[in-house]
Write a protein that holds these residues in place. Sequence first.
Motif, PDB file in Angstrom:
ATOM      1  N   ILE A 107      44.274   9.021 -22.686  1.00  0.00           N
ATOM      2  CA  ILE A 107      44.750  10.390 -22.891  1.00  0.00           C
ATOM      3  C   ILE A 107      43.641  11.363 -22.499  1.00  0.00           C
ATOM      4  N   ALA A 108      44.019  12.483 -21.919  1.00  0.00           N
ATOM      5  CA  ALA A 108      43.083  13.580 -21.649  1.00  0.00           C
ATOM      6  C   ALA A 108      43.596  14.817 -22.363  1.00  0.00           C
ATOM      7  N   LEU A 109      42.855  15.276 -23.360  1.00  0.00           N
ATOM      8  CA  LEU A 109      43.236  16.469 -24.114  1.00  0.00           C
ATOM      9  C   LEU A 109      42.639  17.702 -23.445  1.00  0.00           C
ATOM     10  N   GLY A 110      43.525  18.587 -22.983  1.00  0.00           N
ATOM     11  CA  GLY A 110      43.083  19.841 -22.395  1.00  0.00           C
ATOM     12  C   GLY A 110      43.882  20.977 -22.995  1.00  0.00           C
ATOM     13  N   ILE A 111      43.831  21.087 -24.329  1.00  0.00           N
ATOM     14  CA  ILE A 111      44.697  22.041 -25.020  1.00  0.00           C
ATOM     15  C   ILE A 111      44.085  23.437 -25.066  1.00  0.00           C
ATOM     16  N   GLY A 112      42.875  23.598 -24.555  1.00  0.00           N
ATOM     17  CA  GLY A 112      42.318  24.915 -24.336  1.00  0.00           C
ATOM     18  C   GLY A 112      41.849  25.627 -25.592  1.00  0.00           C
TER      19      GLY A 112
ATOM     20  N   VAL B 203      54.019  18.511 -26.738  1.00  0.00           N
ATOM     21  CA  VAL B 203      53.572  17.267 -27.364  1.00  0.00           C
ATOM     22  C   VAL B 203      53.489  17.465 -28.870  1.00  0.00           C
ATOM     23  N   ASP B 204      54.105  16.566 -29.601  1.00  0.00           N
ATOM     24  CA  ASP B 204      54.206  16.697 -31.055  1.00  0.00           C
ATOM     25  C   ASP B 204      53.247  15.785 -31.804  1.00  0.00           C
ATOM     26  N   ALA B 205      52.975  14.605 -31.271  1.00  0.00           N
ATOM     27  CA  ALA B 205      52.136  13.658 -32.006  1.00  0.00           C
ATOM     28  C   ALA B 205      51.579  12.601 -31.058  1.00  0.00           C
ATOM     29  N   ILE B 206      50.445  12.052 -31.466  1.00  0.00           N
ATOM     30  CA  ILE B 206      49.818  10.929 -30.754  1.00  0.00           C
ATOM     31  C   ILE B 206      49.582   9.826 -31.777  1.00  0.00           C
ATOM     32  N   ARG B 207      49.936   8.624 -31.414  1.00  0.00           N
ATOM     33  CA  ARG B 207      49.698   7.471 -32.294  1.00  0.00           C
ATOM     34  C   ARG B 207      49.133   6.322 -31.473  1.00  0.00           C
ATOM     35  N   TRP B 208      48.414   5.446 -32.146  1.00  0.00           N
ATOM     36  CA  TRP B 208      47.947   4.214 -31.525  1.00  0.00           C
ATOM     37  C   TRP B 208      48.867   3.077 -31.942  1.00  0.00           C
ATOM     38  N   ASN B 209      49.370   2.328 -30.970  1.00  0.00           N
ATOM     39  CA  ASN B 209      50.223   1.172 -31.242  1.00  0.00           C
ATOM     40  C   ASN B 209      49.370  -0.080 -31.110  1.00  0.00           C
ATOM     41  N   PRO B 210      48.916  -0.644 -32.231  1.00  0.00           N
ATOM     42  CA  PRO B 210      48.001  -1.800 -32.146  1.00  0.00           C
ATOM     43  C   PRO B 210      48.668  -3.049 -31.584  1.00  0.00           C
ATOM     44  N   GLN B 211      49.979  -3.155 -31.755  1.00  0.00           N
ATOM     45  CA  GLN B 211      50.671  -4.354 -31.261  1.00  0.00           C
ATOM     46  C   GLN B 211      50.648  -4.407 -29.741  1.00  0.00           C
ATOM     47  N   HIS B 212      50.824  -3.248 -29.096  1.00  0.00           N
ATOM     48  CA  HIS B 212      50.858  -3.211 -27.648  1.00  0.00           C
ATOM     49  C   HIS B 212      49.577  -2.661 -27.034  1.00  0.00           C
TER      50      HIS B 212
ATOM     51  N   ASP C 230      46.233  13.852 -35.900  1.00  0.00           N
ATOM     52  CA  ASP C 230      46.362  13.590 -37.338  1.00  0.00           C
ATOM     53  C   ASP C 230      46.499  12.103 -37.653  1.00  0.00           C
ATOM     54  N   SER C 231      47.301  11.394 -36.884  1.00  0.00           N
ATOM     55  CA  SER C 231      47.534   9.979 -37.188  1.00  0.00           C
ATOM     56  C   SER C 231      46.323   9.106 -36.857  1.00  0.00           C
ATOM     57  N   LEU C 232      45.373   9.664 -36.119  1.00  0.00           N
ATOM     58  CA  LEU C 232      44.177   8.902 -35.746  1.00  0.00           C
ATOM     59  C   LEU C 232      42.970   9.289 -36.594  1.00  0.00           C
ATOM     60  N   GLY C 233      43.208  10.110 -37.620  1.00  0.00           N
ATOM     61  CA  GLY C 233      42.103  10.672 -38.390  1.00  0.00           C
ATOM     62  C   GLY C 233      41.108   9.654 -38.896  1.00  0.00           C
ATOM     63  N   THR C 234      41.578   8.545 -39.430  1.00  0.00           N
ATOM     64  CA  THR C 234      40.659   7.548 -39.986  1.00  0.00           C
ATOM     65  C   THR C 234      39.903   6.787 -38.909  1.00  0.00           C
TER      66      THR C 234
ATOM     67  N   GLU D 155      51.043   6.067 -28.084  1.00  0.00           N
ATOM     68  CA  GLU D 155      52.387   6.619 -27.976  1.00  0.00           C
ATOM     69  C   GLU D 155      52.280   8.133 -28.117  1.00  0.00           C
ATOM     70  N   VAL D 156      52.875   8.828 -27.188  1.00  0.00           N
ATOM     71  CA  VAL D 156      52.824  10.293 -27.173  1.00  0.00           C
ATOM     72  C   VAL D 156      54.249  10.813 -27.329  1.00  0.00           C
ATOM     73  N   ASP D 157      54.539  11.405 -28.476  1.00  0.00           N
ATOM     74  CA  ASP D 157      55.861  11.982 -28.726  1.00  0.00           C
ATOM     75  C   ASP D 157      55.892  13.424 -28.240  1.00  0.00           C
ATOM     76  N   PHE D 158      56.965  13.791 -27.549  1.00  0.00           N
ATOM     77  CA  PHE D 158      57.085  15.152 -27.052  1.00  0.00           C
ATOM     78  C   PHE D 158      58.510  15.661 -27.215  1.00  0.00           C
ATOM     79  N   THR D 159      58.635  16.974 -27.180  1.00  0.00           N
ATOM     80  CA  THR D 159      59.930  17.645 -27.199  1.00  0.00           C
ATOM     81  C   THR D 159      60.093  18.393 -25.886  1.00  0.00           C
ATOM     82  N   GLN D 160      61.177  18.117 -25.190  1.00  0.00           N
ATOM     83  CA  GLN D 160      61.461  18.848 -23.953  1.00  0.00           C
ATOM     84  C   GLN D 160      62.165  20.148 -24.319  1.00  0.00           C
ATOM     85  N   LEU D 161      61.676  21.255 -23.765  1.00  0.00           N
ATOM     86  CA  LEU D 161      62.186  22.581 -24.104  1.00  0.00           C
ATOM     87  C   LEU D 161      63.076  23.114 -22.996  1.00  0.00           C
TER      88      LEU D 161
END
Length: 471
Positions: free
Chosen positions: A167-172, A131-140, A369-373, A144-150
């Motif tokens: 979302i459930a964050l369990g990044i340990g 998972v690379d980033a999490i953003r909130w889409n206010p329109q919908h 990061d994108s949800l910081g504020t 949105e969770v961006d990821f890279t498949q390895l």
Amino acid sequence: MTARTDRPTPETDQPHDLVGIGIGPFNLSLAALTHGLPTPITATFYDQRPAFHWHPGLLIDGASLQVPFLADLVTLADPTSPWTLLNYLRTRDRLFPFYFAERFHIQRAEYDAYCRWVSQQLPSLHFNHQVDAIRWNPQHAHFEVDFTQLDPHGEAEALGRAHTRNIALGIGTEPHIPEPLKPLTDTGTVPVIHSADYLHHRQQLLEAEHITVIGSGQSGAEIFLDLLRARPTGHEKLHWLARTPAFAPMEYSKLGLEHFTPDYTRYFHALPEAVRDQLVPHQWQLHKGIDHDTITAIHDELYRRTLHGGWPDATLTPGVTVRTAGRLANTRIELHLEHTQQGTRTRLTTDAVVLATGYRERPLDPILDSLGTHLRRDTAGRPRIDHHHRLDLDPTITGNIYVQNAERHTHGVGAPDLGLAAWRSATILNHLTGTTPYPLPQRTAFTTFGLTQNTGIPAQNPVLVPLIRGN
């Protein structure tokens, strides 16, 4: 590598109900209990690793969990679940051997194998997804969770995007190295290993002339014992150093263990922030001590080596801090030590170091990061987390972000404890669904941890005021 997919597909034309990030024991517990919901929800979980593995560098032969086997992924929330440890044993034709073994605490390697068995059967789990980033889409009104498949080699293969209401964050956690010891991580040919990687480098360590273990917790004790057993009598050449004033036993009395109940978690969460911050450091023996069996085994092994006269060449010194550390001609390590009570200082030269210095929660800020504020914080700048294990977000974000094992500052010493995994997962799912698929007990401890305000009457279940809006 292709552009990130954001087109409607059978999987993404509607947002998921839940996306889990990280697949350690806690999110694996959540996934298992999600799989058993009477009214199904759409959920998917991502982890960048190729498969489930639980602390593989610490699966020392014979090492046991410090919690009973009932602290599996699901039992304390749903003992009828197909994902219990007992059902795992049944599928392996091992119930009778387990019954006759009469062991309340299973080996770590068995817990790891059990969790992997669960992970291999849940269709909602997706490994090799970073998972690379999490953003909130206010329109919908969803995340949105961006990821890279390895690929199997860990290289980027494709980009993707998931949409979700929750979302459930369990990044340990991640290995922690105190500041004075960080110079040791650049020691050239001298082996300096964090305990997390111990088994991967055990043979290299054993080839060293002199070995120093730093850290007084369970991992440090197990590693010292393993090294001691592997060294010849009279030529052990081991040092074990600890900051704590003693190699202290874990608090394992029955009433002491009630600090790992939901009752205490609720009590702790309702305390003022300053009081919580004062409490946690003083409760180290609840979770950083050494279990009695390990202490006994260390003493027995040391004693056995005195049977024919002489003392083992092993030095165990608590109450010591490492002031600074560095290399000697790229072949040895020099530790500058200070004894806290004596106020004395000395130097120790060694050929290898094991840093059993514990773990720290991975910071949430990079992935949020994108949800910081939108993230509300306490006076120390840490995320505020409510009693449903949700991040406190401003009302413009109507979705929920739950956290697992990132809330010790708000929920106390039980946050990383496996015994509360199923209860926390059930708490999250009860809140997320707005129903009670997993009824939870109102009282879990004989101890009453506080008094109700104004009356002075002991309160078994003090009323908690949510930190953020209810859904």
